[in-house]
Scaffold this motif. Structure first.
Motif, PDB file in Angstrom:
ATOM      1  N   GLY A  59      91.338 146.146 -57.666  1.00 27.60           N
ATOM      2  CA  GLY A  59      89.881 146.249 -57.636  1.00 27.60           C
ATOM      3  C   GLY A  59      89.268 146.147 -59.016  1.00 27.60           C
ATOM      4  N   GLU A  60      89.921 146.762 -59.998  1.00 25.97           N
ATOM      5  CA  GLU A  60      89.370 146.778 -61.358  1.00 25.97           C
ATOM      6  C   GLU A  60      89.382 145.406 -62.009  1.00 25.97           C
ATOM      7  OE1 GLU A  60      90.084 149.230 -65.545  1.00 25.97           O
ATOM      8  OE2 GLU A  60      91.662 149.122 -64.043  1.00 25.97           O
ATOM      9  N   ASN A  61      90.356 144.580 -61.666  1.00 25.77           N
ATOM     10  CA  ASN A  61      90.564 143.355 -62.429  1.00 25.77           C
ATOM     11  C   ASN A  61      90.270 142.060 -61.675  1.00 25.77           C
ATOM     12  OD1 ASN A  61      91.945 144.298 -65.111  1.00 25.77           O
ATOM     13  ND2 ASN A  61      92.934 145.472 -63.487  1.00 25.77           N
ATOM     14  N   LEU A 408     100.121 130.285 -71.279  1.00 30.85           N
ATOM     15  CA  LEU A 408     100.849 131.120 -72.231  1.00 30.85           C
ATOM     16  C   LEU A 408     100.093 132.411 -72.514  1.00 30.85           C
ATOM     17  CD1 LEU A 408     102.210 128.512 -74.816  1.00 30.85           C
ATOM     18  CD2 LEU A 408     103.589 130.038 -73.379  1.00 30.85           C
ATOM     19  N   LEU A 409      98.778 132.275 -72.740  1.00 27.20           N
ATOM     20  CA  LEU A 409      97.960 133.463 -72.988  1.00 27.20           C
ATOM     21  C   LEU A 409      97.958 134.379 -71.768  1.00 27.20           C
ATOM     22  CD1 LEU A 409      96.030 134.969 -74.886  1.00 27.20           C
ATOM     23  CD2 LEU A 409      94.151 133.595 -73.948  1.00 27.20           C
ATOM     24  N   PHE A 410      97.880 133.797 -70.590  1.00 27.54           N
ATOM     25  CA  PHE A 410      97.904 134.587 -69.361  1.00 27.54           C
ATOM     26  C   PHE A 410      99.221 135.350 -69.224  1.00 27.54           C
ATOM     27  CE2 PHE A 410      99.062 135.017 -64.883  1.00 27.54           C
ATOM     28  CZ  PHE A 410      97.968 135.697 -64.380  1.00 27.54           C
ATOM     29  N   LEU A 411     100.349 134.685 -69.479  1.00 26.54           N
ATOM     30  CA  LEU A 411     101.650 135.335 -69.326  1.00 26.54           C
ATOM     31  C   LEU A 411     101.853 136.431 -70.366  1.00 26.54           C
ATOM     32  CD1 LEU A 411     103.931 132.245 -68.545  1.00 26.54           C
ATOM     33  CD2 LEU A 411     103.230 134.065 -66.970  1.00 26.54           C
ATOM     34  N   VAL A 417      99.898 144.093 -70.431  1.00 24.57           N
ATOM     35  CA  VAL A 417      99.150 145.068 -69.640  1.00 24.57           C
ATOM     36  C   VAL A 417      99.887 145.430 -68.352  1.00 24.57           C
ATOM     37  CG1 VAL A 417      96.949 144.302 -70.588  1.00 24.57           C
ATOM     38  CG2 VAL A 417      97.776 143.300 -68.462  1.00 24.57           C
ATOM     39  N   GLY A 418     100.671 144.503 -67.797  1.00 27.25           N
ATOM     40  CA  GLY A 418     101.385 144.799 -66.558  1.00 27.25           C
ATOM     41  C   GLY A 418     102.421 145.888 -66.732  1.00 27.25           C
ATOM     42  N   THR A 419     103.135 145.860 -67.847  1.00 28.44           N
ATOM     43  CA  THR A 419     104.108 146.917 -68.104  1.00 28.44           C
ATOM     44  C   THR A 419     103.423 148.219 -68.523  1.00 28.44           C
ATOM     45  OG1 THR A 419     104.383 146.168 -70.405  1.00 28.44           O
ATOM     46  CG2 THR A 419     105.887 145.255 -68.753  1.00 28.44           C
ATOM     47  N   GLY A 420     102.351 148.098 -69.310  1.00 26.80           N
ATOM     48  CA  GLY A 420     101.639 149.297 -69.761  1.00 26.80           C
ATOM     49  C   GLY A 420     100.980 150.051 -68.625  1.00 26.80           C
ATOM     50  N   VAL A 421     100.372 149.314 -67.685  1.00 28.68           N
ATOM     51  CA  VAL A 421      99.677 149.984 -66.583  1.00 28.68           C
ATOM     52  C   VAL A 421     100.671 150.665 -65.648  1.00 28.68           C
ATOM     53  CG1 VAL A 421      99.625 148.095 -64.870  1.00 28.68           C
ATOM     54  CG2 VAL A 421      97.690 149.678 -65.039  1.00 28.68           C
ATOM     55  N   GLY A 556      96.145 139.362 -64.551  1.00 30.15           N
ATOM     56  CA  GLY A 556      97.463 139.758 -65.027  1.00 30.15           C
ATOM     57  C   GLY A 556      97.706 141.250 -64.892  1.00 30.15           C
ATOM     58  N   ASN A 557      96.640 142.053 -64.960  1.00 27.30           N
ATOM     59  CA  ASN A 557      96.784 143.502 -64.840  1.00 27.30           C
ATOM     60  C   ASN A 557      97.217 143.920 -63.437  1.00 27.30           C
ATOM     61  OD1 ASN A 557      96.123 146.378 -64.612  1.00 27.30           O
ATOM     62  ND2 ASN A 557      95.161 146.141 -66.607  1.00 27.30           N
ATOM     63  N   PRO A 558      96.483 143.532 -62.370  1.00 26.95           N
ATOM     64  CA  PRO A 558      96.934 143.951 -61.034  1.00 26.95           C
ATOM     65  C   PRO A 558      98.237 143.303 -60.600  1.00 26.95           C
ATOM     66  CG  PRO A 558      95.071 142.456 -60.849  1.00 26.95           C
ATOM     67  CD  PRO A 558      95.196 142.821 -62.300  1.00 26.95           C
ATOM     68  N   LEU A 559      98.495 142.075 -61.046  1.00 26.76           N
ATOM     69  CA  LEU A 559      99.774 141.454 -60.705  1.00 26.76           C
ATOM     70  C   LEU A 559     100.935 142.237 -61.322  1.00 26.76           C
ATOM     71  CD1 LEU A 559      99.005 137.627 -61.054  1.00 26.76           C
ATOM     72  CD2 LEU A 559      99.383 138.931 -58.957  1.00 26.76           C
ATOM     73  N   GLY A 560     100.757 142.642 -62.578  1.00 26.90           N
ATOM     74  CA  GLY A 560     101.778 143.459 -63.222  1.00 26.90           C
ATOM     75  C   GLY A 560     101.933 144.806 -62.549  1.00 26.90           C
TER      76      GLY A 560
END
Length: 644
Positions: A59-61, A408-411, A417-421, A556-560
């Motif tokens: 929802g956030e991203n 590249l920037l997306f990955l 952020v995916g690991t951090g979240v 990238g955040n919710p996918l992570g």
């Protein structure tokens, strides 16, 4: 039609209001304050709880629709939709946690989803006679329908009683609020993109600590009262401030006081962060009366009001008009804003293109021959030239998809952020597994360090691309083997992801005294990813469609979160808890204890960050020529446009 406010003061009024909206838009970061109630009241397992956390991040991203709407309609409309999402979504969650409604019927959730989709899709059409008749809006609208239908099915299968969808709707308010203030202020301060991005993202990162303060001091850690505050207080704040966030004609950047204003805002935000951290610790170790609690909250509000001191100062002590010029938007540049028809403001170019023919010639020399042929054809009237944009110019989302740098920037962002979240969503359980008695301190520490990372990431990256030309950074020459000294912002992503590897290994080791240090390191590195992505995306792909491109990157955040938190961390945690409690996981009091609860997860996250580090190095090397062109004179230069 989007009207533009003229003058040097309105951008600072908008920035001061945007600080409050960013705090409100950070409501998704407060999940750890009431997640324990979802387990105790509703009886969720850890894996179900992490799936709720994934809904939080989705929802956030997921902000593709706000990214489209922001180019066509004023910011106040986006803030209005965000307020409605917050009220409806958190209202449903409050009904469940407070046991006002013991079971959420499917039809209530269906009506809620239909209402929010209808408002977000059709409210903009009702407010303007211009209809978005383009392929992008049709595709996004269709995709939203498919996504929400899929979430309906997932809700029925997972037995989460509609809360998964309610969380998606509630936290989607962050996407609407964040898009409104970020896009508007990036355009209002185009010469200070990194600094503005760092300030706004910094306050967004600090929002979790602000909510922790409110929950602990005013609401006495009551989850139901806090959810009611989110459902009512945030919409009220958005309604009060939505007309202060508006497009303005920005200052030319030559006003010497502008740098001092930014320093003041940054200093005020750092003092606010230290104050919140100190009061949180004080509240944990001492008994504080109600009167003192309210006094501490009042002081926090004063610190939050500090950015508004700048426009007040400008009112009583206006600067010399000869030292500060106000320029209108450029008619065709990477900073072009679609303002509609009938705008009669000044038409001087906002940013002067670089006069260095050598820089631009070397950057585009590959197209020299074909350009001559096309220009000859244009002169004869045989063809009208229309070439693809180069990096640094305005891209549409579809055009950006064709660039390797985009992915590249997306990955790189996805890894960071995916690991951090994953740690953020499971912070309470990580603390309990490590033997921490009060996880509130851990959340405040992560939030404060996240804030520092966002704030410093924007300021340091701005220094790297603009100050290093004066010879203060000699190490850049042997690093890249070039005569110029510019360093792309993404080098910070490389450094922070290396540090994240160290942090995850500290988590996995479970050594005494390393928990708080690992959380602090991870919080700083996690925050840097946000403040570096924002200006980098705008510099590589332009500001014209920045809202849409940035919101796609934010996926990238919710996918992570889905991969690393929902599937990996939740599964590993429940599997270890099953070993400890004999598979009796549906009791609300069941918790996993010991280092093995997350050790495998942390080791995998460290390996993922190794891949992210390699990708960020490749990206930094690839985009360095773009930064040589954009900052060839020590300050931002507008690249040539793609249309002729």
């Amino acid at each position: 039609m989007v009207t533009v406010k003229v003058g040097s003061r309105p951008p600072w009024v908008g920035l001061g209001a945007a600080v409050w909206v960013q705090i409100a838009g950070g409501n998704a970061g407060s999940f750890a304050l009431y997640s324990h109630s979802l387990k105790s009241v509703l009886g969720f397992t850890q894996q179900q709880l992490t799936m709720i956390g994934v809904a939080n991040d989705i929802g956030e991203n997921v902000g593709l629709l706000p990214g489209i709407v922001c180019n066509k309609f004023p910011p106040w409309l986006l803030l209005l939709i965000g307020a409605l999402c917050c009220f409806l979504g958190y209202g449903v969650v409050w009904l469940a946690v407070s046991k006002t409604v013991l079971y959420m019927p499917y039809w209530i959730v269906s009506v809620l989803v239909d209402l929010v989709i209808s408002l977000s899709l059709y409210l903009p059409f009702l407010c303007s006679s211009t209809v978005l008749r383009n392929l992008n809006s049709i595709l996004v609208a269709s995709s939203i329908g498919v996504i929400f239908n899929a979430t309906m099915l997932w809700k029925a299968i997972s037995r989460l009683h509609g809360l998964w969808i309610a969380f998606c709707i509630a936290t989607n308010s962050s996407a609407w609020m964040g898009t409104a203030v970020l896009v508007t202020n990036m355009r209002n301060f185009p010469l200070s993109r990194g600094t503005v991005a760092g300030i706004l993202k910094g306050y967004g990162g600090l929002s979790a600590a602000v909510y922790t303060e409110i929950c602990a001091l005013a609401l006495k850690n009551s989850s139901s009262k806090f959810l009611l505050f989110l459902a009512v207080g945030i919409p009220a704040l958005c309604l009060a401030l939505m007309y202060l966030v508006r497009p303005c004609t920005p200052a030319s950047g030559e006003d010497s006081s502008e740098h001092g204003h930014f320093i003041f805002v940054i200093t005020a935000s750092v003092v606010l962060g230290i104050y919140i951290l100190a009061t949180t610790v004080l509240n944990d170790v001492l008994f504080i009366s109600d009167a003192v609690s309210y006094a501490l909250l009042a002081i926090m509000v004063v610190f939050l009001l500090a950015p508004l001191a700048i426009p007040i100062k400008m009112t009583f002590y206006p600067s010399n008009p000869q030292k500060s010029g106000v320029l209108a938007r450029p008619s065709s540049s990477s900073d072009q804003l679609n303002l509609g028809e009938g705008i009669t403001d000044k038409t001087e170019p906002l940013l002067t293109p670089s006069s260095s023919a050598a820089q631009l010639g070397s950057f585009y020399e590959g197209d020299a021959g074909s350009d001559i042929d096309i220009l000859l054809a244009v002169g004869e009237g045989a063809v009208k030239k229309k070439r693809r944009p180069k990096r640094g110019e305005d891209f549409s989302l579809i055009q950006a998809f064709m660039k390797a740098d985009f992915w590249l920037l997306f990955l790189v962002y996805f890894v960071g952020v995916g690991t951090g979240v994953t740690v953020l969503n499971n912070l309470a359980q990580i603390g309990v597994a490590a033997g921490a008695h009060d996880t509130t301190i851990l959340l405040s520490l992560f939030s404060f360090c996240n804030f520092l990372g966002r704030l410093s990431g924007g300021a340091v990256s701005e220094h790297l691309v603009s100050i290093s030309y004066r010879g203060s950074l000699k190490l850049a020459i042997p690093l890249y083997g070039s005569k110029t000294r510019t360093i792309p912002r993404t080098i910070l992503m490389t450094c922070t992801q290396i540090t994240m590897i160290v942090a995850y290994l500290l988590f996995a080791s479970s050594l005494d005294g390393t928990l708080h240090a690992a959380i602090a390191l991870l919080g700083i590195c996690y925050g840097v990813q946000f403040s570096v992505l924002v200006p980098t995306a705008s510099e590589l792909f332009g500001l014209k469609n920045f809202g849409l491109i940035f919101n796609f990157m934010s996926l990238g955040n919710p996918l992570g979160a889905l991969l690393f938190s929902g599937w990996l961390a939740g599964y590993v945690y429940d599997k270890e808890a099953a070993k400890q409690h004999g598979f009796n996981l549906f009791q609300s009091t069941v918790s996993c204890l010991g280092p093995n609860c997350f050790r495998l997860t942390f080791l995998i996250l460290a390996g993922v960050c190794c891949v992210g580090t390699l990708l960020s190095i490749i990206l930094t090397i690839r985009i360095r020529p773009v930064y040589q062109m954009l900052y060839s004179g020590g300050s931002f230069r507008v690249p040539p446009t793609s249309s002729h």
